[in-house]
Scaffold this motif. Sequence first.
Motif, mmCIF file in Angstrom:
data_model
loop_
_atom_site.group_PDB
_atom_site.id
_atom_site.type_symbol
_atom_site.label_atom_id
_atom_site.label_comp_id
_atom_site.label_asym_id
_atom_site.label_seq_id
_atom_site.Cartn_x
_atom_site.Cartn_y
_atom_site.Cartn_z
ATOM 1 N N ALA A 461 0.848 -1.183 0.000
ATOM 2 C CA ALA A 461 0.000 0.000 0.000
ATOM 3 C C ALA A 461 0.891 1.244 0.000
ATOM 4 O O ALA A 461 2.109 1.147 0.196
ATOM 5 C CB ALA A 461 -0.905 -0.020 1.225
ATOM 6 N N PRO A 462 0.327 2.426 -0.214
ATOM 7 C CA PRO A 462 1.154 3.646 -0.243
ATOM 8 C C PRO A 462 1.997 3.860 1.008
ATOM 9 O O PRO A 462 3.100 4.416 0.918
ATOM 10 C CB PRO A 462 0.110 4.758 -0.405
ATOM 11 C CG PRO A 462 -1.010 4.107 -1.145
ATOM 12 C CD PRO A 462 -1.063 2.706 -0.623
ATOM 13 N N THR A 537 -10.908 4.624 4.229
ATOM 14 C CA THR A 537 -9.594 5.291 4.198
ATOM 15 C C THR A 537 -8.532 4.280 3.778
ATOM 16 O O THR A 537 -8.339 4.037 2.596
ATOM 17 C CB THR A 537 -9.277 5.928 5.558
ATOM 18 O OG1 THR A 537 -9.280 4.913 6.582
ATOM 19 C CG2 THR A 537 -10.310 6.991 5.911
ATOM 20 N N VAL A 538 -7.867 3.669 4.767
ATOM 21 C CA VAL A 538 -6.787 2.738 4.423
ATOM 22 C C VAL A 538 -7.315 1.481 3.739
ATOM 23 O O VAL A 538 -6.591 0.839 2.968
ATOM 24 C CB VAL A 538 -5.972 2.353 5.674
ATOM 25 C CG1 VAL A 538 -5.202 3.552 6.196
ATOM 26 C CG2 VAL A 538 -6.869 1.769 6.766
ATOM 27 N N GLN A 541 -7.435 2.395 0.128
ATOM 28 C CA GLN A 541 -6.066 2.449 -0.372
ATOM 29 C C GLN A 541 -5.502 1.049 -0.599
ATOM 30 O O GLN A 541 -4.777 0.807 -1.572
ATOM 31 C CB GLN A 541 -5.193 3.214 0.623
ATOM 32 C CG GLN A 541 -5.545 4.674 0.773
ATOM 33 C CD GLN A 541 -4.817 5.331 1.930
ATOM 34 O OE1 GLN A 541 -3.744 4.862 2.346
ATOM 35 N NE2 GLN A 541 -5.372 6.407 2.468
ATOM 36 N N ASP A 542 -5.847 0.129 0.288
ATOM 37 C CA ASP A 542 -5.310 -1.232 0.177
ATOM 38 C C ASP A 542 -5.851 -1.959 -1.050
ATOM 39 O O ASP A 542 -5.092 -2.616 -1.773
ATOM 40 C CB ASP A 542 -5.623 -2.021 1.443
ATOM 41 C CG ASP A 542 -4.756 -1.605 2.624
ATOM 42 O OD1 ASP A 542 -3.887 -0.737 2.446
ATOM 43 O OD2 ASP A 542 -4.961 -2.152 3.731
ATOM 44 N N GLN A 544 -7.045 -0.624 -3.746
ATOM 45 C CA GLN A 544 -6.489 0.042 -4.920
ATOM 46 C C GLN A 544 -5.051 -0.386 -5.154
ATOM 47 O O GLN A 544 -4.637 -0.621 -6.304
ATOM 48 C CB GLN A 544 -6.564 1.564 -4.746
ATOM 49 C CG GLN A 544 -7.968 2.141 -4.804
ATOM 50 C CD GLN A 544 -7.987 3.608 -4.427
ATOM 51 O OE1 GLN A 544 -7.275 4.034 -3.512
ATOM 52 N NE2 GLN A 544 -8.793 4.392 -5.127
ATOM 53 N N ALA A 545 -4.286 -0.518 -4.066
ATOM 54 C CA ALA A 545 -2.889 -0.927 -4.198
ATOM 55 C C ALA A 545 -2.782 -2.353 -4.718
ATOM 56 O O ALA A 545 -1.898 -2.663 -5.529
ATOM 57 C CB ALA A 545 -2.182 -0.795 -2.849
ATOM 58 N N ASP A 581 -13.067 6.879 -7.193
ATOM 59 C CA ASP A 581 -12.137 6.355 -8.202
ATOM 60 C C ASP A 581 -12.961 6.024 -9.444
ATOM 61 O O ASP A 581 -13.782 5.105 -9.425
ATOM 62 C CB ASP A 581 -11.435 5.112 -7.649
ATOM 63 C CG ASP A 581 -10.330 4.600 -8.557
ATOM 64 O OD1 ASP A 581 -10.317 4.960 -9.746
ATOM 65 O OD2 ASP A 581 -9.487 3.808 -8.078
#
Length: 726
Positions: A461-462, A537-538, A541-542, A544-545, A581
Amino acid sequence: MNPDQLNLLSSVSTPTLHPEGLTAVVAVTRPDFDADSYVGQLWEIRLADSRRRRITRGFRDTAPQYSPDGTMIAFLRALPGGKPQLQVMASAGGEPIALTDQPLGVGSFAFSPDSRRVVFEARVPEEGRYGTVDGVSGGLEDPRLVTINKYRMNGLGYTADKRLQLFLVEVPDLDYEPFVEPVGRAKAALDQAKSDAGRAAGPGNAVAHPAGPGTDSSDPAGSNIGGTGSGGPNTAVPASRQLTSADADHSMPRFTADGGRVLFTAALADDADTTLVTDVYSIALDGTDRQKLSNLGESRLSCGAAGESLDGAWLYYLGTDVSSSGLDFVARNTALYVAPTVDPADVRRLTDPEGSDLSATESGVVPHSDSSVLVLNQTRGTVELLEVFPDGRHELLADGPLVVTGVASAAGTAVASYTDAVTMGDVGLVHHQALVTLTDFSAPLRDSVPVFAPLEESFPAPDGTAVHGWVVLPEGEGPHPVLLTIHGGPFAQYGWGYFDEAQVYARAGYAVLLCNPRGSAGYGQAHGRAVKEAMGTVDLQDVQAFLDGALEKYSSMDKERLGIQGGSYGGYLTAWAIAHDHRFTAAIVERGYLDPPSFVGSSDIGWFFSEEYTGSDSERVAAQNPFAHLAAVQTPTLVIHSEEDLRCPIEQAQRYYTALKKQGVPTELLIFPGETHELSRSGSPWHRRQRFEHILRWWAAWLPSRVNKPSPHSDAASEGAAPERR
């Protein structure tokens, strides 16, 4: 796998093992389109040579248990459209004998150590409800006055008017002559005798009958409280004694090692309606002398299955710490607790909930050696088998890329049921920290359709957090359209077990991505609690990663043709993703948790669940609410829901669909009558098949593959859906 091949998915129950450890019995159940139901029977397996044979021929026979003396097998039998009832048969073979005719069926049960009795749980309907009065159907029943939080549950409906109570039944001699219903002159004589007895009793002095459901069961004399039948060889079923009557559900009954008492779990504290705390109790065999065995100090545990060690020295139970509030359940892992049976207050936690998340099987915590028990541990997409001792030692008995679903132990031998990437369910012998496969109930599935192997992956992840999951690729070189699929929960996990969803989509030509973002189970409590009051939130992101990592690694994936879908929490994160997104060609939002504020007042768990995850501050809730960001959605979306879903009520879907429709987003609403939140897992076979067909129809229209192409008359195709790339 194609949607019309769901009937090949044979699931295997928790096994039961003969006391000598030489044979096991399991229930094998599968969806059946002809019956539009689930059918299955019991199978006996010889451990020495893996030979197996079908030993019952009922419509749906489940939950087998050997008696401790090995002479009998008890199980649940359901007739078409009927409720499961307790049956018992000789383990050597023969016709089963019915032990119950409970109006709402029977749940968990257990033999006494001497094999003479069975304790079981059954829901007891209030008088006037659920067919207890002839001619009064559900729609004509009296109104319900609701004053509590816990009054209904997904899949059950209302619960406060049909509490789960415990019953005890004596096991009859299996050789007694079968009951014959009187007919003709014999029936007339019997009716006349009853009439004469009624007149002899006189007005106001009714003939005594067994007390009805809900009657206080503290009578020590052994009256047939809540019983079915009058007992003895001249009735259809033996009499059952109701042991409990409190206004609460009593579950997972088990005898103590000496057979003198019954263990169970229930929420009986004064604040039971406002917390998630449950306790372990024991009662005497006449229903008296109830004793509380857990939460005797300052702990606030939600206690699960309990049982004693074989030597009777130790009481084991599972517990989840819900903190001082009694409601902090978010990503709280379950641990194993032990106490001496002579002093339940001297309790110790044996496993660390930060690093392990335990569960029991259908048969509860399983005694193994004199003092140890067997439990299951969920970790990184697997479920492994552990043996735990009262001093805290534990041994790993089976692990690897599989999901253990049940275990049985006898004579130092253990067998387990499991699923893995290529089997829906099989049985293995526990040997040297592994399972030696004894059966192949999934052979018809593998012989009929290809099985697409999941490829384990981890992408950063980022913030550097590793996002663990799997990629399932279809046949051919590509480019394949991609489906990012998100699980429910969120405190759940994708894993190594056979997953019909991934197999159907891969067979249809899609690359399927399955990952466990933060919020998921199996990676420790901190990982699971990362989304508390921070949903969207995370976790976003996860996923998407993971998508970005897979697209970069696999050249066979089409980076321009992406779909996203998910159910329950997965429906939430799908709705959240398409508001933030816009790279997805289309989406499917299924049984979604979509509007936290309305969820609080409409869901069966809304009184606690939503605010524990999102908090109660209105601005912070809005920052996590898909409805508050719905105006940003541009992605064509299929919304799927079930009419009787009480977990994520249908109003969530209806309002979401209507809002998309009003702002011009291409959308459809697919509603399944008679189904609950569990449609995709245990809905009727035809509905499960139709669900897959509609999902593939949607993806064919908006995200066609070489295998799954749109119909020439598809409405979506005429609205500008993306063409297939070649």
